[in-house]
Scaffold this motif. Structure first.
Motif, PDB file in Angstrom:
ATOM      1  N   LEU A 132      16.693 -14.161  -7.622  1.00  0.00           N
ATOM      2  CA  LEU A 132      17.708 -13.102  -7.742  1.00  0.00           C
ATOM      3  C   LEU A 132      19.105 -13.687  -7.841  1.00  0.00           C
ATOM      4  N   THR A 133      19.885 -13.125  -8.763  1.00  0.00           N
ATOM      5  CA  THR A 133      21.320 -13.377  -8.851  1.00  0.00           C
ATOM      6  C   THR A 133      22.002 -12.016  -8.959  1.00  0.00           C
ATOM      7  N   ALA A 135      25.183  -9.610  -9.871  1.00  0.00           N
ATOM      8  CA  ALA A 135      26.298  -9.622 -10.814  1.00  0.00           C
ATOM      9  C   ALA A 135      26.910  -8.239 -10.914  1.00  0.00           C
ATOM     10  N   LEU A 136      28.014  -8.158 -11.626  1.00  0.00           N
ATOM     11  CA  LEU A 136      28.706  -6.900 -11.884  1.00  0.00           C
ATOM     12  C   LEU A 136      28.773  -6.653 -13.388  1.00  0.00           C
ATOM     13  N   ARG A 137      28.457  -5.427 -13.775  1.00  0.00           N
ATOM     14  CA  ARG A 137      28.674  -4.987 -15.147  1.00  0.00           C
ATOM     15  C   ARG A 137      29.762  -3.924 -15.101  1.00  0.00           C
ATOM     16  N   GLY A 138      31.002  -4.371 -15.289  1.00  0.00           N
ATOM     17  CA  GLY A 138      32.138  -3.488 -15.022  1.00  0.00           C
ATOM     18  C   GLY A 138      32.274  -3.321 -13.521  1.00  0.00           C
ATOM     19  N   GLU A 139      32.082  -2.104 -13.020  1.00  0.00           N
ATOM     20  CA  GLU A 139      32.094  -1.837 -11.586  1.00  0.00           C
ATOM     21  C   GLU A 139      30.689  -1.653 -11.020  1.00  0.00           C
ATOM     22  N   GLU A 140      29.675  -1.707 -11.917  1.00  0.00           N
ATOM     23  CA  GLU A 140      28.291  -1.453 -11.490  1.00  0.00           C
ATOM     24  C   GLU A 140      27.638  -2.729 -10.986  1.00  0.00           C
ATOM     25  N   LEU A 141      26.987  -2.632  -9.826  1.00  0.00           N
ATOM     26  CA  LEU A 141      26.242  -3.756  -9.274  1.00  0.00           C
ATOM     27  C   LEU A 141      24.874  -3.825  -9.940  1.00  0.00           C
ATOM     28  N   VAL A 142      24.500  -5.021 -10.439  1.00  0.00           N
ATOM     29  CA  VAL A 142      23.220  -5.180 -11.142  1.00  0.00           C
ATOM     30  C   VAL A 142      22.518  -6.431 -10.610  1.00  0.00           C
ATOM     31  N   PHE A 143      21.201  -6.516 -10.909  1.00  0.00           N
ATOM     32  CA  PHE A 143      20.394  -7.675 -10.549  1.00  0.00           C
ATOM     33  C   PHE A 143      20.085  -8.484 -11.811  1.00  0.00           C
ATOM     34  N   VAL A 171      20.059 -25.372 -11.902  1.00  0.00           N
ATOM     35  CA  VAL A 171      18.925 -26.197 -11.494  1.00  0.00           C
ATOM     36  C   VAL A 171      18.007 -25.424 -10.554  1.00  0.00           C
ATOM     37  N   THR A 172      18.586 -24.567  -9.710  1.00  0.00           N
ATOM     38  CA  THR A 172      17.780 -23.818  -8.738  1.00  0.00           C
ATOM     39  C   THR A 172      17.087 -22.610  -9.348  1.00  0.00           C
ATOM     40  N   GLY A 173      17.345 -22.348 -10.629  1.00  0.00           N
ATOM     41  CA  GLY A 173      16.739 -21.196 -11.274  1.00  0.00           C
ATOM     42  C   GLY A 173      17.583 -19.947 -11.232  1.00  0.00           C
ATOM     43  N   LYS A 174      18.738 -19.994 -10.572  1.00  0.00           N
ATOM     44  CA  LYS A 174      19.624 -18.839 -10.527  1.00  0.00           C
ATOM     45  C   LYS A 174      20.501 -18.813 -11.771  1.00  0.00           C
ATOM     46  N   VAL A 175      20.962 -17.616 -12.131  1.00  0.00           N
ATOM     47  CA  VAL A 175      21.800 -17.448 -13.316  1.00  0.00           C
ATOM     48  C   VAL A 175      23.220 -17.876 -12.981  1.00  0.00           C
ATOM     49  N   LEU A 176      23.791 -18.753 -13.812  1.00  0.00           N
ATOM     50  CA  LEU A 176      25.166 -19.213 -13.629  1.00  0.00           C
ATOM     51  C   LEU A 176      26.155 -18.364 -14.410  1.00  0.00           C
ATOM     52  N   ALA A 216      14.003 -11.521  -4.966  1.00  0.00           N
ATOM     53  CA  ALA A 216      13.691 -10.103  -5.155  1.00  0.00           C
ATOM     54  C   ALA A 216      12.191  -9.954  -5.338  1.00  0.00           C
ATOM     55  N   VAL A 217      11.660  -8.867  -4.812  1.00  0.00           N
ATOM     56  CA  VAL A 217      10.214  -8.632  -4.889  1.00  0.00           C
ATOM     57  C   VAL A 217       9.976  -7.228  -5.433  1.00  0.00           C
ATOM     58  N   GLU A 218       8.821  -7.067  -6.053  1.00  0.00           N
ATOM     59  CA  GLU A 218       8.424  -5.756  -6.576  1.00  0.00           C
ATOM     60  C   GLU A 218       7.406  -5.139  -5.628  1.00  0.00           C
ATOM     61  N   GLY A 219       7.647  -3.918  -5.259  1.00  0.00           N
ATOM     62  CA  GLY A 219       6.735  -3.233  -4.371  1.00  0.00           C
ATOM     63  C   GLY A 219       6.552  -1.788  -4.789  1.00  0.00           C
ATOM     64  N   LYS A 220       5.784  -1.066  -3.988  1.00  0.00           N
ATOM     65  CA  LYS A 220       5.529   0.340  -4.258  1.00  0.00           C
ATOM     66  C   LYS A 220       6.011   1.185  -3.095  1.00  0.00           C
ATOM     67  N   ALA A 221       6.491   2.388  -3.419  1.00  0.00           N
ATOM     68  CA  ALA A 221       6.995   3.295  -2.385  1.00  0.00           C
ATOM     69  C   ALA A 221       5.828   3.930  -1.649  1.00  0.00           C
ATOM     70  N   ALA A 222       5.858   3.833  -0.319  1.00  0.00           N
ATOM     71  CA  ALA A 222       4.809   4.460   0.490  1.00  0.00           C
ATOM     72  C   ALA A 222       5.003   5.961   0.578  1.00  0.00           C
ATOM     73  N   LEU A 223       6.220   6.436   0.318  1.00  0.00           N
ATOM     74  CA  LEU A 223       6.528   7.858   0.328  1.00  0.00           C
ATOM     75  C   LEU A 223       7.073   8.243  -1.041  1.00  0.00           C
TER      76      LEU A 223
END
Length: 516
Positions: A132-133, A135-143, A171-176, A216-223
């Protein structure tokens, strides 16, 4: 040349520099507010608010760009400030008192549904994980999501996931760096931790959520919300929407933690009157509250007027030095002085016990603690009464007291029959406002005794608690903030102070008629 002559000599239509500057300032402020408020109102689709704002700005512009309506040019700013800082807060408090607004009920139903679903996301075995890295797209927080195996970069937003080209990996795999995006550094991302935790990126089978700042991980909502039954299905459910409470409730009467804001009618007011935990101590706290406010007002007024009379005597010398010394408590920061007094009352190392050679637990017993806060408030408040009384005494002609002395009146009788009534005519409104202030004097209690001492059987209400500190503890205690309940109690306090003030002002008018 005298000012009235210069005014008469000024040509018709010419305006003073102060008038022109004030007009420009008002128009500039109105224009700045309009420019600042228009974009968010348009983005939110608040067309009614936008129309009202535009109409108000147009009226102000027309008013200050014409030579007519001179009185309105001075009344409008004061009226606007009155509405903004007095009327609106009162109305907002009253309307809030009829709602369940507070922790768990801060937003609408749609926000509650989103919070319930995203908060119940659980990682399933074998579900995808990403580097996970943030970032901001304008004022919006994004992954920025990087697949560890394929090194494929994806952009994750509240709308979903989409491929992202042109990203540069480290090198660590994160976006620069990424085109059109501002990558947040670690300290910047850490500062926005709650936003990162709250962001959920929907996928075809579930949601992607951050697990720290680098994973970051992908999961499912229990509710999951089901619009067909207006309920949430899943663990412990179904949870049916209860519009009277603003909660999703199951068959056992339990509810989910996240709810939404609804109108509860008079429930908050009835809770004050019928809940034994609250109503059982309300009368006792109210009685001490009235005693504290009256003792503070009468004590500060008596001490202030005594000192003012002493320094007002024509034979008194060095009055300027005395006045400077006497107003020092009023000039010092109140919160600092309150904490100093709290330490002075300390049983083990307090200055008062050391001077008396005693070991009195001043703040640990109800009687001495109440006496202590009254004395502290007397020390803080009498300089104000001294100042206003000094000004009022200077407005009373000495001929009146001299005439009373010639008629054979003693100094005490002259004070009681002449000076004091004339002082009360001028100072009664200030005494009433002082009573209202001390009735809600939160700081002097919170910073000295914190409402204590507390009995062992009830840690909710202390021996020195005023209504304002008692209700603050109830409304913002361990169960979380309950703004609607706090607003309801504020309405009760407002009603009590308003009734007492109205009666006092009525007596003041009668007094003014007698001595007019």
């Amino acid at each position: 040349m005298p000012s009235h002559v210069r005014a008469a000599a000024r040509p018709r239509g010419e305006r003073s520099t102060a008038f022109v500057v004030s007009r420009i300032a008002v128009l500039a402020v109105a224009g700045a507010i309009l420019l600042y408020a228009v974009p968010p109102l348009v983005a939110a689709g608040s067309w009614v608010s936008l129309t009202l704002l535009g109409a108000a700005t147009a009226v102000i512009a027309c008013l200050y760009l014409t030579r007519r309506f001179i009185p309105a040019k001075y009344l409008i700013p004061g009226t606007v400030f009155l509405l903004a800082f007095q009327v609106f807060p009162v109305l907002y408090t009253v309307t809030t008192a009829f709602t369940n607004f507070g922790d768990g009920h801060r937003g609408d139903k749609a926000a509650a549904i989103e919070a319930v679903q995203t908060g119940s996301v659980r990682q399933a075995p074998g579900s995808p994980e990403y580097t996970l890295t943030v970032a901001l797209r304008g004022e919006e927080l994004v992954f920025l999501l990087v697949d560890p195996d394929t090194k494929q970069v994806s952009l994750g937003t509240r709308a979903g996931v989409e491929p992202l080209a042109g990203a540069r990996l480290g090198v660590t795999g994160k976006v620069l760096a990424a085109p059109g995006l501002t990558v947040l550094k670690a300290p910047e991302a850490a500062a926005r931790g709650p936003e990162i935790t709250a962001l959920a990126v929907p996928t075809g089978d579930g949601l992607i959520k951050a697990n720290g700042l680098s994973r970051a991980v992908e999961g499912k909502a229990a509710l999951v919300y089901d619009a067909a039954c207006d309920c949430v299905r899943g663990e412990g459910g179904p949870w049916t929407a209860d519009e009277s409470q603003g909660y999703f409730v199951n068959a056992e009467g339990e509810h989910l933690a996240q709810g939404w804001q609804v109108n509860v009618g008079l429930d908050n007011f009835l809770r004050v009157l019928t809940n034994p935990t609250i109503s059982g101590y309300f009368a006792g706290v109210l009685g001490w509250n009235l005693a504290f406010a009256l003792a503070s007002v009468l004590g500060t007024f008596a001490l202030g007027i005594s000192v003012a009379l002493a320094l007002h005597h024509p034979r008194m010398r060095g009055t300027k030095i005395y006045r400077i010394v006497l107003i020092l408590p009023y000039a010092m920061p109140a919160f600092a002085m309150l904490m100093v007094w709290r330490d002075m009352f300390n049983r083990d190392f307090g200055l008062i016990n050391q001077l008396l050679g005693a070991e009195i637990d001043w703040l640990g017993q109800t009687g001495t603690a109440r006496l202590g806060v009254v004395l502290v408030n007397l020390w803080l408040g009498f300089p104000y009464m001294f100042l206003v009384t000094t000004g009022a005494l200077q407005a009373i002609p000495r001929e009146l007291t001299e005439a009373a002395a010639i008629d054979g009146a003693t100094p005490w009788k002259a004070f009681r029959r002449v000076t004091l009534p004339l002082l009360l005519v001028a100072l009664t409104p200030l005494l009433i406002s002082s009573f209202a202030f001390n009735f809600n004097n939160f700081n002097v209690i919170a910073l000295t005794t914190d409402g204590g001492p507390f009995p062992a059987e009830n840690p909710q209400v202390g021996g020195t608690d005023l209504l304002i500190t008692y209700t603050f503890r109830l409304a913002f205690g361990p169960s979380g903030a309950q703004f609607g309940f706090a607003a309801a109690i504020s309405v009760f306090i407002f009603a009590i102070v308003a009734v007492i003030s109205a009666v006092a002002f009525r007596r003041t008018r009668k007094q003014e008629e007698v001595y007019a």
